[in-house]
Design an enzyme around this catalytic site. Structure first.
Site, short mmCIF file in Angstrom:
data_model
loop_
_atom_site.label_atom_id
_atom_site.label_comp_id
_atom_site.label_asym_id
_atom_site.label_seq_id
_atom_site.Cartn_x
_atom_site.Cartn_y
_atom_site.Cartn_z
N LYS A 13 0.85 -1.19 0.00
CA LYS A 13 0.00 0.00 0.00
C LYS A 13 0.88 1.24 0.00
O LYS A 13 1.75 1.40 0.86
CB LYS A 13 -0.92 0.03 1.22
CG LYS A 13 -1.83 1.27 1.27
CD LYS A 13 -2.79 1.21 2.44
CE LYS A 13 -2.20 1.76 3.72
NZ LYS A 13 -2.06 3.23 3.73
N ASP A 64 -3.52 4.34 -1.96
CA ASP A 64 -4.56 4.75 -1.03
C ASP A 64 -4.51 6.26 -0.80
O ASP A 64 -3.90 6.74 0.15
CB ASP A 64 -4.39 4.00 0.29
CG ASP A 64 -5.51 4.27 1.27
OD1 ASP A 64 -6.59 4.70 0.83
OD2 ASP A 64 -5.30 4.05 2.48
N LYS A 97 -7.53 8.20 -1.05
CA LYS A 97 -8.83 8.58 -0.48
C LYS A 97 -9.38 9.87 -1.11
O LYS A 97 -9.66 10.86 -0.42
CB LYS A 97 -8.73 8.74 1.04
CG LYS A 97 -8.27 7.49 1.77
CD LYS A 97 -8.19 7.75 3.27
CE LYS A 97 -7.80 6.50 4.04
NZ LYS A 97 -6.39 6.12 3.82
N ASP A 151 -13.68 15.05 -3.46
CA ASP A 151 -13.81 16.38 -4.04
C ASP A 151 -15.05 16.38 -4.92
O ASP A 151 -15.80 15.40 -4.94
CB ASP A 151 -12.55 16.74 -4.85
CG ASP A 151 -12.25 18.24 -4.83
OD1 ASP A 151 -13.19 19.02 -5.05
OD2 ASP A 151 -11.08 18.62 -4.62
N THR A 158 -10.68 3.46 10.65
CA THR A 158 -10.57 2.61 11.83
C THR A 158 -10.11 3.38 13.06
O THR A 158 -10.13 2.85 14.17
CB THR A 158 -9.63 1.42 11.57
OG1 THR A 158 -8.38 1.90 11.06
CG2 THR A 158 -10.24 0.45 10.59
N ARG A 205 2.72 -0.87 10.50
CA ARG A 205 3.79 -0.77 11.50
C ARG A 205 4.20 -2.09 12.16
O ARG A 205 5.39 -2.28 12.42
CB ARG A 205 3.40 0.27 12.56
CG ARG A 205 3.50 1.70 12.03
CD ARG A 205 2.79 2.70 12.93
NE ARG A 205 1.34 2.58 12.81
CZ ARG A 205 0.47 3.39 13.41
NH1 ARG A 205 0.91 4.37 14.17
NH2 ARG A 205 -0.84 3.24 13.24
#
Length: 243
Positions: free
Chosen positions: A38, A65, A67, A70, A129, A221
């Site tokens: 990603k 990614d 997102k 607009d 999340t 992570r």
């Protein structure tokens, strides 16, 4: 390296501030072409489309990614550019509404066709999340329970032509019940029980997410900041591949 179920990928979030750190990380893998990665805002805004091309040369599948959120025309034209990059998945915010998501789908298709590439899968972002029920109620002023809000946004995404949604694992059972199992449910906020949740409010293990209907999971992570990223990745694969 353990074999991954490639049609149900683990997506490694390359949340690094520079391309050199990305290369350092990917160089640890014997065969990076087996990975789905990603690329998020931090890396893309630092390195731009060139980082997508570089990682694509390694054979990785790419989830870009960004997102997008607009007015429909702007999103459509932006998606044309992303569709020509050769990414495999990309995202749009479901809160932008049906017209915006339909425009995003048109843009992706047009960009991919011009470049002679497969059309990327379009995933609608529902609720992040990191958003808790308290934040949903008090800051977004949404009075629906979290699961009902996510299902409503996912239904709109499906109606608008999206291939799937980004959702926490906690809403998966409701989503599969309401929308079926052919929709792609991509789940971030994945943590093994021994790993810190960090800034994620709604988390689950790989095995739990898969059992509840996840199409793919996103892990960052716990793998990228591990002292042994290969071992950490294989630990997540093993749990994800549990029957």
């Amino acid at each position: 390296m353990l074999e991954v179920v490639m049609n149900k990928p683990i997506m490694i979030a390359l949340d690094f501030p520079s391309v050199s750190q990305v290369n350092q990380f990917l160089n640890q893998f014997e065969d990076p072409s087996q990975l789905t990665v990603k690329i998020g805002m931090e890396l893309f805004y630092q390195a731009g489309p060139e980082v997508v091309k570089q990682i694509k040369q390694r054979g990785c599948k790419i989830f870009l990614d960004l997102k997008l959120f607009d007015i429909p025309h702007t999103v459509e034209k932006a998606m044309e550019q992303l569709g020509a990059l050769g990414v495999d998945y990309t995202t749009v915010h479901t809160l932008g509404g049906q017209a915006m998501m339909e425009a995003a789908k048109r843009g992706l298709k047009a960009g991919a066709e011009k470049a002679g590439l497969p059309e990327p899968h379009l995933l609608g972002v529902t609720e992040l999340t990191s958003i808790s029920q308290t934040v949903l109620e008090n800051e977004q002023n949404c009075k629906l329970p979290m699961n009902e809000q996510v299902v409503a946004l996912a239904k709109l995404a499906q109606k608008s032509g999206c291939d799937g949604v980004i959702t926490s694992a906690l809403e998966l059972k409701d989503l599969t019940s309401a929308l079926g199992t052919d929709f792609e449910y991509v789940v971030p906020g994945i943590r093994m029980q021994q790993d810190a949740a960090g800034d994620q409010s709604r988390v689950a293990t790989p095995a739990t997410a898969k059992a509840d209907g996840a199409f793919a999971i996103v892990v960052g992570r716990p793998i990228t900041q591990s002292q042994n990223p290969i071992a950490a990745y294989e630990r997540y694969i093993k749990d994800w591949n549990l029957k």
